[in-house]
Write an enzyme that holds these catalytic residues in place. Structure first.
Site, PDB file in Angstrom:
ATOM      1  N   GLU A  54       0.805  -1.218   0.000  1.00 40.99           N
ATOM      2  CA  GLU A  54       0.000   0.000   0.000  1.00 40.99           C
ATOM      3  C   GLU A  54       0.837   1.266   0.000  1.00 40.99           C
ATOM      4  O   GLU A  54       0.483   2.251  -0.631  1.00 40.99           O
ATOM      5  CB  GLU A  54      -0.951  -0.002   1.207  1.00 40.99           C
ATOM      6  CG  GLU A  54      -2.183   0.869   1.030  1.00 40.99           C
ATOM      7  CD  GLU A  54      -1.930   2.350   1.264  1.00 40.99           C
ATOM      8  OE1 GLU A  54      -2.696   3.176   0.740  1.00 40.99           O
ATOM      9  OE2 GLU A  54      -0.966   2.694   1.984  1.00 40.99           O
ATOM     10  N   ASP A  55       1.957   1.250   0.722  1.00 41.09           N
ATOM     11  CA  ASP A  55       2.791   2.444   0.738  1.00 41.09           C
ATOM     12  C   ASP A  55       4.265   2.067   0.597  1.00 41.09           C
ATOM     13  O   ASP A  55       4.705   1.030   1.104  1.00 41.09           O
ATOM     14  CB  ASP A  55       2.578   3.240   2.023  1.00 41.09           C
ATOM     15  CG  ASP A  55       2.920   4.720   1.857  1.00 41.09           C
ATOM     16  OD1 ASP A  55       3.262   5.124   0.715  1.00 41.09           O
ATOM     17  OD2 ASP A  55       2.852   5.465   2.842  1.00 41.09           O
ATOM     18  N   HIS A 113      -0.645   0.517   7.163  1.00 46.30           N
ATOM     19  CA  HIS A 113      -1.236   1.347   6.118  1.00 46.30           C
ATOM     20  C   HIS A 113      -0.142   2.300   5.624  1.00 46.30           C
ATOM     21  O   HIS A 113       0.866   1.857   5.081  1.00 46.30           O
ATOM     22  CB  HIS A 113      -2.451   2.074   6.694  1.00 46.30           C
ATOM     23  CG  HIS A 113      -3.421   2.574   5.690  1.00 46.30           C
ATOM     24  ND1 HIS A 113      -4.691   2.984   6.012  1.00 46.30           N
ATOM     25  CD2 HIS A 113      -3.319   2.762   4.348  1.00 46.30           C
ATOM     26  CE1 HIS A 113      -5.331   3.385   4.930  1.00 46.30           C
ATOM     27  NE2 HIS A 113      -4.509   3.278   3.907  1.00 46.30           N
ATOM     28  N   ILE A 115       3.122   4.821   5.618  1.00 41.96           N
ATOM     29  CA  ILE A 115       4.395   4.819   6.332  1.00 41.96           C
ATOM     30  C   ILE A 115       5.178   6.081   6.000  1.00 41.96           C
ATOM     31  O   ILE A 115       4.948   6.734   4.984  1.00 41.96           O
ATOM     32  CB  ILE A 115       5.262   3.579   5.995  1.00 41.96           C
ATOM     33  CG1 ILE A 115       5.600   3.538   4.496  1.00 41.96           C
ATOM     34  CG2 ILE A 115       4.564   2.294   6.430  1.00 41.96           C
ATOM     35  CD1 ILE A 115       6.562   2.416   4.113  1.00 41.96           C
ATOM     36  N   HIS A 133      -3.725  -0.424  11.969  1.00 43.86           N
ATOM     37  CA  HIS A 133      -5.162  -0.549  12.222  1.00 43.86           C
ATOM     38  C   HIS A 133      -5.496  -1.875  12.900  1.00 43.86           C
ATOM     39  O   HIS A 133      -6.154  -2.736  12.303  1.00 43.86           O
ATOM     40  CB  HIS A 133      -5.947  -0.444  10.913  1.00 43.86           C
ATOM     41  CG  HIS A 133      -5.764   0.830  10.173  1.00 43.86           C
ATOM     42  ND1 HIS A 133      -6.148   2.059  10.672  1.00 43.86           N
ATOM     43  CD2 HIS A 133      -5.230   1.081   8.948  1.00 43.86           C
ATOM     44  CE1 HIS A 133      -5.868   3.006   9.796  1.00 43.86           C
ATOM     45  NE2 HIS A 133      -5.307   2.443   8.742  1.00 43.86           N
ATOM     46  N   ASN A 167      -5.013   7.609   7.588  1.00 42.72           N
ATOM     47  CA  ASN A 167      -4.675   6.962   6.322  1.00 42.72           C
ATOM     48  C   ASN A 167      -3.170   6.994   6.080  1.00 42.72           C
ATOM     49  O   ASN A 167      -2.532   5.967   5.869  1.00 42.72           O
ATOM     50  CB  ASN A 167      -5.421   7.642   5.177  1.00 42.72           C
ATOM     51  CG  ASN A 167      -5.219   6.972   3.837  1.00 42.72           C
ATOM     52  OD1 ASN A 167      -4.114   6.912   3.326  1.00 42.72           O
ATOM     53  ND2 ASN A 167      -6.298   6.455   3.256  1.00 42.72           N
ATOM     54  N   ASP A 168      -2.595   8.198   6.110  1.00 42.26           N
ATOM     55  CA  ASP A 168      -1.175   8.342   5.795  1.00 42.26           C
ATOM     56  C   ASP A 168      -0.528   9.314   6.776  1.00 42.26           C
ATOM     57  O   ASP A 168      -1.210  10.031   7.526  1.00 42.26           O
ATOM     58  CB  ASP A 168      -1.001   8.817   4.351  1.00 42.26           C
ATOM     59  CG  ASP A 168       0.410   8.594   3.819  1.00 42.26           C
ATOM     60  OD1 ASP A 168       1.165   7.789   4.422  1.00 42.26           O
ATOM     61  OD2 ASP A 168       0.765   9.219   2.802  1.00 42.26           O
ATOM     62  N   ASN A 224      -6.078  11.808   1.829  1.00 43.23           N
ATOM     63  CA  ASN A 224      -5.429  10.510   1.660  1.00 43.23           C
ATOM     64  C   ASN A 224      -3.916  10.625   1.857  1.00 43.23           C
ATOM     65  O   ASN A 224      -3.434  10.747   2.968  1.00 43.23           O
ATOM     66  CB  ASN A 224      -5.792   9.941   0.287  1.00 43.23           C
ATOM     67  CG  ASN A 224      -5.611   8.446   0.206  1.00 43.23           C
ATOM     68  OD1 ASN A 224      -4.543   7.924   0.496  1.00 43.23           O
ATOM     69  ND2 ASN A 224      -6.648   7.725  -0.189  1.00 43.23           N
ATOM     70  N   ASP A 269      -3.881   8.429  -4.533  1.00 42.90           N
ATOM     71  CA  ASP A 269      -3.752   7.858  -3.202  1.00 42.90           C
ATOM     72  C   ASP A 269      -2.523   8.464  -2.515  1.00 42.90           C
ATOM     73  O   ASP A 269      -2.548   9.586  -2.051  1.00 42.90           O
ATOM     74  CB  ASP A 269      -3.663   6.332  -3.341  1.00 42.90           C
ATOM     75  CG  ASP A 269      -4.028   5.584  -2.073  1.00 42.90           C
ATOM     76  OD1 ASP A 269      -3.565   5.994  -1.007  1.00 42.90           O
ATOM     77  OD2 ASP A 269      -4.754   4.568  -2.149  1.00 42.90           O
ATOM     78  N   ASN A 270      -1.429   7.743  -2.463  1.00 45.03           N
ATOM     79  CA  ASN A 270      -0.230   8.220  -1.772  1.00 45.03           C
ATOM     80  C   ASN A 270       0.601   9.173  -2.630  1.00 45.03           C
ATOM     81  O   ASN A 270       0.558   9.125  -3.867  1.00 45.03           O
ATOM     82  CB  ASN A 270       0.627   7.037  -1.331  1.00 45.03           C
ATOM     83  CG  ASN A 270      -0.017   6.275  -0.184  1.00 45.03           C
ATOM     84  OD1 ASN A 270      -0.367   6.856   0.837  1.00 45.03           O
ATOM     85  ND2 ASN A 270      -0.192   4.974  -0.363  1.00 45.03           N
TER      86      ASN A 270
END
Length: 356
Positions: A54-55, A113, A115, A133, A167-168, A224, A269-270
């Protein structure tokens, strides 16, 4: 008016309202968008990262940190526990290695999630901040990276009532950071359906330090990804449902002041930032509707967008990579180093490609 007629009118009004809200949600998620394929050369799937990445963030020396195994409500996931990997971008083998986690840390509930990495300027020690989470709650884990042992030492867990749907995160000190809350409600049904259908700009950015915690920016439809400019003077926030990246100036009291919003035409997103050029790299969802509603026959696609000269009057927003989901599903992050592009996903595999 009879009771039956009144009830019928109420039902019709509610149905019309629901229909309008669904149409609005489809517009926000770009449900009708048709993606044009735009592949890069020599793309290969990275080993060991089959359950999301995800990240991703890359240090100036080419060491990448990768979070994997995210379990996010409403999206596909595996029963594998969350893990953190590193990848040496200068190693031609391009093989991710799993970091050894501390024994005193609850691995069974680890659900990583966003980082961020902070390098202490006094001794070059590396600290990893991880949004976690457990049981779908939100907390921040702070680790110290031990390079010789390829391991993490857990230093502390941060919980706060303002950090309720994180989220981030972007670290700005040994124990301080900015974080995005991507929802307004805490209850799964309220934030999973009611909030989506209401479609209001209720999410925010929070600054945290041991001395002070405060909301520093709000009014986002879905705050986000977040990151910081190389000179530490600006924060970048991706508003996924508004299809924009916001530029905010950092003040002496750690408050954020809005400078501009740059339209990107995708659900980004990121946010990763090239330390040399200052370019922004975004992992995006070209059709967000398919993230929730798509299937094997019509999977969610992936898109990577680059923003150059974001502080100029005319930032250059360029699609660099796009796929209809038959190669890579649900891209959430893109990061570059040495002519290579890493593309991570929410729940699918990760790719490494050559930049043209």
């Amino acid at each position: 008016m009879g009771k039956v007629a009144f009830v019928s009118l109420v039902i019709a009004a509610l149905a019309a309202l629901l229909g309008e809200r669904i149409l609005s949600l489809r517009k926000k998620t770009l449900a009708s968008r048709e993606l044009v394929q735009n592949h890069l050369p020599n793309c290969v799937a990275l080993k060991n990262l089959d359950f999301g990445s995800e990240d991703i963030t890359i240090l100036e020396n080419g060491l990448a940190f990768i979070s994997t195994g995210l379990k996010y409500p409403g999206l596909p996931s595996s029963n594998k526990i969350g893990k953190i990997y590193t990848l040496d971008m200068k190693d031609p083998r391009m093989k991710p290695g799993e970091l050894r986690m501390p024994r005193n840390f609850d691995l069974e509930s680890f659900n990583p999630h966003g980082i961020s990495v902070y390098v202490d300027p006094s001794d070059d020690a590396i600290y990893l901040f991880v949004v976690n989470h457990p049981q779908h709650q939100s907390q921040i884990e702070l680790f110290k990276f031990i390079e010789d042992d390829h391991s993490l030492v857990h230093l502390k867990t941060v919980k706060h009532e303002l950090l309720y749907s994180v989220n981030d995160i972007v670290a700005v000190g040994l124990e301080s950071f900015y974080a995005t809350n991507d929802h307004y409600f805490n209850h799964e049904i309220l934030k999973g359906w009611v909030e989506l259908l209401l479609g209001q700009p209720w999410t925010n950015v929070v600054y945290y330090s041991p001395e002070e915690v405060k909301v520093v920016s709000d009014g986002y439809y879905l705050a986000n990804g977040i990151n910081i400019s190389p000179d530490k003077r600006h924060i970048y926030v991706s508003d996924l449902f508004d299809h924009t990246v916001h530029v905010l100036e950092v003040k002496e009291d750690n408050a954020l002041v809005s400078v501009k919003a740059v339209s990107v035409g995708s659900l980004c997103d990121n946010v990763e930032v090239d330390a040399e050029t200052g370019d922004l790299w975004l992992g995006c969802h070209p059709n967000g509707w398919k993230i929730y509603m798509g299937g094997p026959e019509d999977p969610a696609g992936s898109e990577v967008i680059r923003i150059q000269d974001i502080h100029s009057d005319k930032p250059a927003v360029t699609p660099v990579y796009s796929d209809d989901g038959h190669v890579i599903i649900g891209s959430s992050v893109a990061a570059t180093y040495g002519g290579k592009l890493l593309i991570g996903t929410v729940f699918h595999k990760a790719l490494c490609c050559d930049l043209k």
